[in-house]
Design a protein around this motif. Structure first.
Motif, mmCIF file in Angstrom:
data_model
loop_
_atom_site.group_PDB
_atom_site.id
_atom_site.type_symbol
_atom_site.label_atom_id
_atom_site.label_comp_id
_atom_site.label_asym_id
_atom_site.label_seq_id
_atom_site.Cartn_x
_atom_site.Cartn_y
_atom_site.Cartn_z
ATOM 1 N N GLN A 1 0.619 -1.260 0.069
ATOM 2 C CA GLN A 1 -0.127 0.041 -0.047
ATOM 3 C C GLN A 1 0.809 1.359 0.059
ATOM 4 N N VAL A 2 0.418 2.226 -0.599
ATOM 5 C CA VAL A 2 0.993 3.497 -0.835
ATOM 6 C C VAL A 2 0.022 4.492 -0.165
ATOM 7 N N GLN A 3 0.651 5.297 0.689
ATOM 8 C CA GLN A 3 -0.359 6.455 1.189
ATOM 9 C C GLN A 3 0.310 7.942 0.822
ATOM 10 N N LEU A 4 -0.650 8.736 0.466
ATOM 11 C CA LEU A 4 -0.212 9.955 -0.414
ATOM 12 C C LEU A 4 -0.841 10.996 0.549
ATOM 13 N N VAL A 5 -0.003 12.063 0.869
ATOM 14 C CA VAL A 5 -0.357 13.267 1.543
ATOM 15 C C VAL A 5 0.056 14.413 0.709
ATOM 16 N N GLU A 6 -0.937 15.241 0.374
ATOM 17 C CA GLU A 6 -0.626 16.653 -0.294
ATOM 18 C C GLU A 6 -0.797 17.633 0.670
ATOM 19 N N SER A 7 0.007 18.749 0.440
ATOM 20 C CA SER A 7 0.092 19.880 0.997
ATOM 21 C C SER A 7 0.269 20.938 0.232
ATOM 22 N N GLY A 8 0.243 22.296 0.719
ATOM 23 C CA GLY A 8 0.711 23.490 -0.159
ATOM 24 C C GLY A 8 -0.297 24.307 -0.823
ATOM 25 N N GLY A 9 -1.463 23.866 -0.706
ATOM 26 C CA GLY A 9 -2.607 24.438 -1.354
ATOM 27 C C GLY A 9 -3.017 25.721 -0.684
ATOM 28 N N GLY A 10 -3.917 26.551 -1.394
ATOM 29 C CA GLY A 10 -4.287 27.875 -0.454
ATOM 30 C C GLY A 10 -4.924 28.744 -1.554
ATOM 31 N N LEU A 11 -5.147 29.767 -0.904
ATOM 32 C CA LEU A 11 -5.653 31.173 -1.661
ATOM 33 C C LEU A 11 -4.628 31.946 -2.159
ATOM 34 N N VAL A 12 -4.639 32.278 -3.618
ATOM 35 C CA VAL A 12 -3.728 33.208 -4.156
ATOM 36 C C VAL A 12 -4.134 34.110 -5.303
ATOM 37 N N GLN A 13 -3.937 35.238 -5.367
ATOM 38 C CA GLN A 13 -4.165 35.914 -6.433
ATOM 39 C C GLN A 13 -3.791 35.632 -7.908
ATOM 40 N N ALA A 14 -4.586 35.921 -8.897
ATOM 41 C CA ALA A 14 -4.095 35.664 -10.287
ATOM 42 C C ALA A 14 -2.765 35.945 -10.570
ATOM 43 N N GLY A 15 -2.238 35.435 -11.135
ATOM 44 C CA GLY A 15 -0.639 35.623 -11.392
ATOM 45 C C GLY A 15 0.309 35.189 -10.560
ATOM 46 N N GLY A 16 -0.305 34.695 -9.286
ATOM 47 C CA GLY A 16 0.733 34.322 -8.336
ATOM 48 C C GLY A 16 1.011 32.889 -8.562
ATOM 49 N N SER A 17 1.781 32.313 -7.414
ATOM 50 C CA SER A 17 2.311 30.934 -7.521
ATOM 51 C C SER A 17 2.117 30.274 -6.151
ATOM 52 N N LEU A 18 1.888 28.908 -6.522
ATOM 53 C CA LEU A 18 1.873 28.003 -5.347
ATOM 54 C C LEU A 18 2.917 26.951 -5.453
ATOM 55 N N ARG A 19 3.382 25.922 -4.440
ATOM 56 C CA ARG A 19 3.981 24.719 -4.761
ATOM 57 C C ARG A 19 3.168 23.872 -4.069
ATOM 58 N N LEU A 20 2.695 22.781 -4.715
ATOM 59 C CA LEU A 20 2.134 21.610 -3.934
ATOM 60 C C LEU A 20 2.921 20.542 -3.814
ATOM 61 N N SER A 21 3.030 19.911 -2.744
ATOM 62 C CA SER A 21 3.943 18.798 -2.258
ATOM 63 C C SER A 21 3.069 17.554 -2.314
ATOM 64 N N CYS A 22 3.612 16.309 -2.563
ATOM 65 C CA CYS A 22 2.779 14.971 -2.149
ATOM 66 C C CYS A 22 3.939 14.073 -1.660
ATOM 67 N N ALA A 23 3.806 13.677 -0.412
ATOM 68 C CA ALA A 23 4.639 12.966 0.309
ATOM 69 C C ALA A 23 4.029 11.501 0.312
ATOM 70 N N ALA A 24 4.846 10.503 -0.122
ATOM 71 C CA ALA A 24 4.664 9.015 -0.075
ATOM 72 C C ALA A 24 4.995 8.458 1.024
ATOM 73 N N SER A 25 4.314 7.305 1.391
ATOM 74 C CA SER A 25 4.781 6.482 2.647
ATOM 75 C C SER A 25 4.475 5.032 2.272
ATOM 76 N N GLY A 26 4.673 4.167 2.858
ATOM 77 C CA GLY A 26 4.227 2.645 2.747
ATOM 78 C C GLY A 26 5.346 2.047 2.040
ATOM 79 N N ARG A 27 6.066 2.680 1.000
ATOM 80 C CA ARG A 27 6.711 2.068 0.176
ATOM 81 C C ARG A 27 7.278 3.077 -0.820
ATOM 82 N N THR A 28 8.542 2.579 -1.356
ATOM 83 C CA THR A 28 9.220 3.606 -2.142
ATOM 84 C C THR A 28 8.446 3.527 -3.627
#
Length: 124
Positions: A1-28
């Motif tokens: 099994q692989v567990q995935l956890v996202e982070s980094g979302g939010g509210l941003v103005q048009a033209g802005g930037s965000l970086r999302l992350s997805c950390a996996a666990s359980g196996r490589t």
């Protein structure tokens, strides 16, 4: 099994930037294809970008090419989505997914594991 956890979302103005992350666990996930999908309210889930963790091959939906970049850190079992020049139409819940496949496929049905999603809201 692989567990995935996202982070980094939010509210941003048009033209802005965000970086999302997805950390996996359980196996490589070194032998997996890691993908990002998004689902806007009332819409179907759509492919955004994906990367083969072994080799680094990438693929993007046309609407994000030149604005979004998918990257990986195999040592951290993590994949990222750098989003720049965000538009209101990028507003959606973004999901990370993993597929034990030799090639990048676009259909959500081909992905075996999913994260819980992270909301991205772009204000115009």
């Amino acid at each position: 099994q692989v567990q995935l956890v996202e982070s980094g979302g939010g509210l941003v103005q048009a033209g802005g930037s965000l970086r999302l992350s997805c950390a996996a666990s359980g196996r490589t996930v070194n032998n997996y294809v890691m993908g990002w999908f998004r689902q806007a309210s009332g819409e179907e889930r759509e492919f955004v970008a994906a990367m083969r963790m072994s080799g680094g091959t990438t693929r993007y939906v046309d609407s994000v090419k030149g604005r979004f970049t998918i990257s990986r850190d195999n040592a951290k079992n993590t994949v990222y989505l750098q989003m720049s020049s965000l538009k209101a139409e990028d507003t959606a819940v973004y999901y990370c997914a993993a597929a034990l496949r030799p090639a990048i496929l676009l259909s959500p049905a081909n992905y075996n594991y999913w994260g819980q999603g992270t909301q991205v809201t772009v204000s115009s």
